[in-house]
Design a protein around this motif. Sequence first.
Motif, PDB file in Angstrom:
ATOM      1  N   TYR A 141     -33.601 -52.913  20.655  1.00 35.32           N
ATOM      2  CA  TYR A 141     -34.362 -51.829  20.041  1.00 35.32           C
ATOM      3  C   TYR A 141     -34.450 -51.929  18.516  1.00 35.32           C
ATOM      4  O   TYR A 141     -34.985 -51.035  17.867  1.00 35.32           O
ATOM      5  CB  TYR A 141     -33.754 -50.476  20.430  1.00 35.32           C
ATOM      6  N   ARG A 142     -33.919 -53.030  17.952  1.00 32.18           N
ATOM      7  CA  ARG A 142     -34.016 -53.227  16.512  1.00 32.18           C
ATOM      8  C   ARG A 142     -34.735 -54.544  16.233  1.00 32.18           C
ATOM      9  O   ARG A 142     -34.478 -55.556  16.873  1.00 32.18           O
ATOM     10  CB  ARG A 142     -32.629 -53.284  15.868  1.00 32.18           C
ATOM     11  N   LEU A 143     -35.669 -54.508  15.280  1.00 35.59           N
ATOM     12  CA  LEU A 143     -36.362 -55.710  14.839  1.00 35.59           C
ATOM     13  C   LEU A 143     -35.829 -56.149  13.487  1.00 35.59           C
ATOM     14  O   LEU A 143     -35.522 -55.317  12.626  1.00 35.59           O
ATOM     15  CB  LEU A 143     -37.858 -55.453  14.698  1.00 35.59           C
ATOM     16  N   SER A 144     -35.746 -57.454  13.286  1.00 34.21           N
ATOM     17  CA  SER A 144     -35.615 -58.002  11.942  1.00 34.21           C
ATOM     18  C   SER A 144     -37.034 -58.158  11.419  1.00 34.21           C
ATOM     19  O   SER A 144     -37.771 -59.051  11.869  1.00 34.21           O
ATOM     20  CB  SER A 144     -34.897 -59.357  11.964  1.00 34.21           C
ATOM     21  N   PRO A 150     -36.732 -59.564  17.528  1.00 36.59           N
ATOM     22  CA  PRO A 150     -35.679 -58.593  17.829  1.00 36.59           C
ATOM     23  C   PRO A 150     -34.320 -59.093  17.345  1.00 36.59           C
ATOM     24  O   PRO A 150     -34.031 -60.293  17.388  1.00 36.59           O
ATOM     25  CB  PRO A 150     -35.695 -58.494  19.360  1.00 36.59           C
ATOM     26  N   ILE A 151     -33.492 -58.173  16.875  1.00 35.65           N
ATOM     27  CA  ILE A 151     -32.109 -58.517  16.540  1.00 35.65           C
ATOM     28  C   ILE A 151     -31.361 -58.703  17.856  1.00 35.65           C
ATOM     29  O   ILE A 151     -31.301 -57.787  18.673  1.00 35.65           O
ATOM     30  CB  ILE A 151     -31.465 -57.409  15.682  1.00 35.65           C
ATOM     31  N   ALA A 165     -30.856 -44.943  15.792  1.00 41.80           N
ATOM     32  CA  ALA A 165     -32.140 -45.193  15.135  1.00 41.80           C
ATOM     33  C   ALA A 165     -32.702 -46.523  15.614  1.00 41.80           C
ATOM     34  O   ALA A 165     -31.968 -47.482  15.854  1.00 41.80           O
ATOM     35  CB  ALA A 165     -31.956 -45.201  13.625  1.00 41.80           C
ATOM     36  N   MET A 166     -34.017 -46.571  15.782  1.00 35.49           N
ATOM     37  CA  MET A 166     -34.668 -47.824  16.180  1.00 35.49           C
ATOM     38  C   MET A 166     -35.893 -48.045  15.295  1.00 35.49           C
ATOM     39  O   MET A 166     -36.437 -47.104  14.715  1.00 35.49           O
ATOM     40  CB  MET A 166     -35.062 -47.786  17.657  1.00 35.49           C
ATOM     41  N   ASN A 167     -36.304 -49.295  15.190  1.00 39.91           N
ATOM     42  CA  ASN A 167     -37.526 -49.603  14.445  1.00 39.91           C
ATOM     43  C   ASN A 167     -38.451 -50.479  15.285  1.00 39.91           C
ATOM     44  O   ASN A 167     -39.240 -51.261  14.768  1.00 39.91           O
ATOM     45  CB  ASN A 167     -37.199 -50.290  13.118  1.00 39.91           C
ATOM     46  N   SER A 168     -38.346 -50.304  16.597  1.00 42.21           N
ATOM     47  CA  SER A 168     -39.191 -51.033  17.535  1.00 42.21           C
ATOM     48  C   SER A 168     -39.685 -50.039  18.573  1.00 42.21           C
ATOM     49  O   SER A 168     -39.499 -48.824  18.420  1.00 42.21           O
ATOM     50  CB  SER A 168     -38.393 -52.172  18.183  1.00 42.21           C
ATOM     51  N   GLY A 201     -43.958 -49.344  17.754  1.00 39.27           N
ATOM     52  CA  GLY A 201     -42.706 -48.646  17.469  1.00 39.27           C
ATOM     53  C   GLY A 201     -42.284 -48.789  16.017  1.00 39.27           C
ATOM     54  O   GLY A 201     -41.755 -47.843  15.417  1.00 39.27           O
ATOM     55  N   TRP A 202     -42.529 -49.968  15.444  1.00 39.81           N
ATOM     56  CA  TRP A 202     -42.212 -50.159  14.029  1.00 39.81           C
ATOM     57  C   TRP A 202     -43.079 -49.263  13.153  1.00 39.81           C
ATOM     58  O   TRP A 202     -42.575 -48.619  12.222  1.00 39.81           O
ATOM     59  CB  TRP A 202     -42.415 -51.629  13.653  1.00 39.81           C
TER      60      TRP A 202
END
Length: 326
Positions: A141-144, A150-151, A165-168, A201-202
Amino acid sequence: MAVTETFDPSTATIVIVTYNRSGLLTKLLESIVRMDPKPGRVVVIDNASADDTGEVVASFRERLGAELVYRRLEENTGGSGGFSEGMRTAYELGSTWMWLMDDDVEVLPDGLARMGAWAPRFRSIQGRRYDYDGSAFYWQYRLSIPLGIPIPFAPADFDETGYRAMNSGCFEGMFIHRDIVQRIGLPDPRFFIYWDDSIYGWLASRLTNAVIVNEFVLQRTREIKQWDMGIRHLNASSDMYRYYILRNRGIMKHYFAAHGAYRPVRFFAGTVLTFAKEIIRLAVVERKLSRTSIGKLFSGIRDGRTIARDRTWKPMPPLEPVPARA
């Protein structure tokens, strides 16, 4: 942006995209019949299926317990095009909340209640899913953002807050408020499949506090071959997916550049890592390092470069305001 209104289930719309999987769609619609509370509407987008999808949807019209809206597209536009049309339909119908899902899941009976409990606090929410075998489905659920990948090992546990918290994003369960949809615009159908929900999502996380919550609300109903690495899984894929995984990085580049987040050297490194991951998927999960499959990866890179160099390319625009209604 703070959310103050009380959640009303009747203002929520479930948006389903389906393609030639009427058996799976039947299971999903049956699970909606069992829901309590139910959404006000269910929108089914049929990506030009050649099976009995239309008849299946019609058989639920009187028993679903919610308004049923069916749209059959003239051609298969992929998941990206399907969710773009589904969100457009839900938005124009005045839906306050849109809950997106593929046809290969079931909704747990109290799923909407669980998501709605978080609605007064957040405007972009992702619930959790059970996998086909009943285990917790792992999702990155996290992007680099510099790498555009994705991380790999974002923490999967939750603290006492019950969310992270998520950024995707993932269109298999994204629960999003119409205000965010209006500001972002529709999902980009040009992706066809892959990376569309990650980018959406980002974009949402740039406008609001996007979260994944510790609530199991969906169950996958389709088994996928996997490589179990203990702390995460790597799923089997297809040559079509392999092509779009790399081709669509050209679209990602434009979105990152439009928002000042594109870092050419690190993004190139992310493309190399994505290519390597797909080779591992072929060798370990699918056990077929065929020339055809590897060729799809190189075709995706070639076509992605063409898209990335297109100076006329523009992101999706915001939507015109439409009043919300129940």
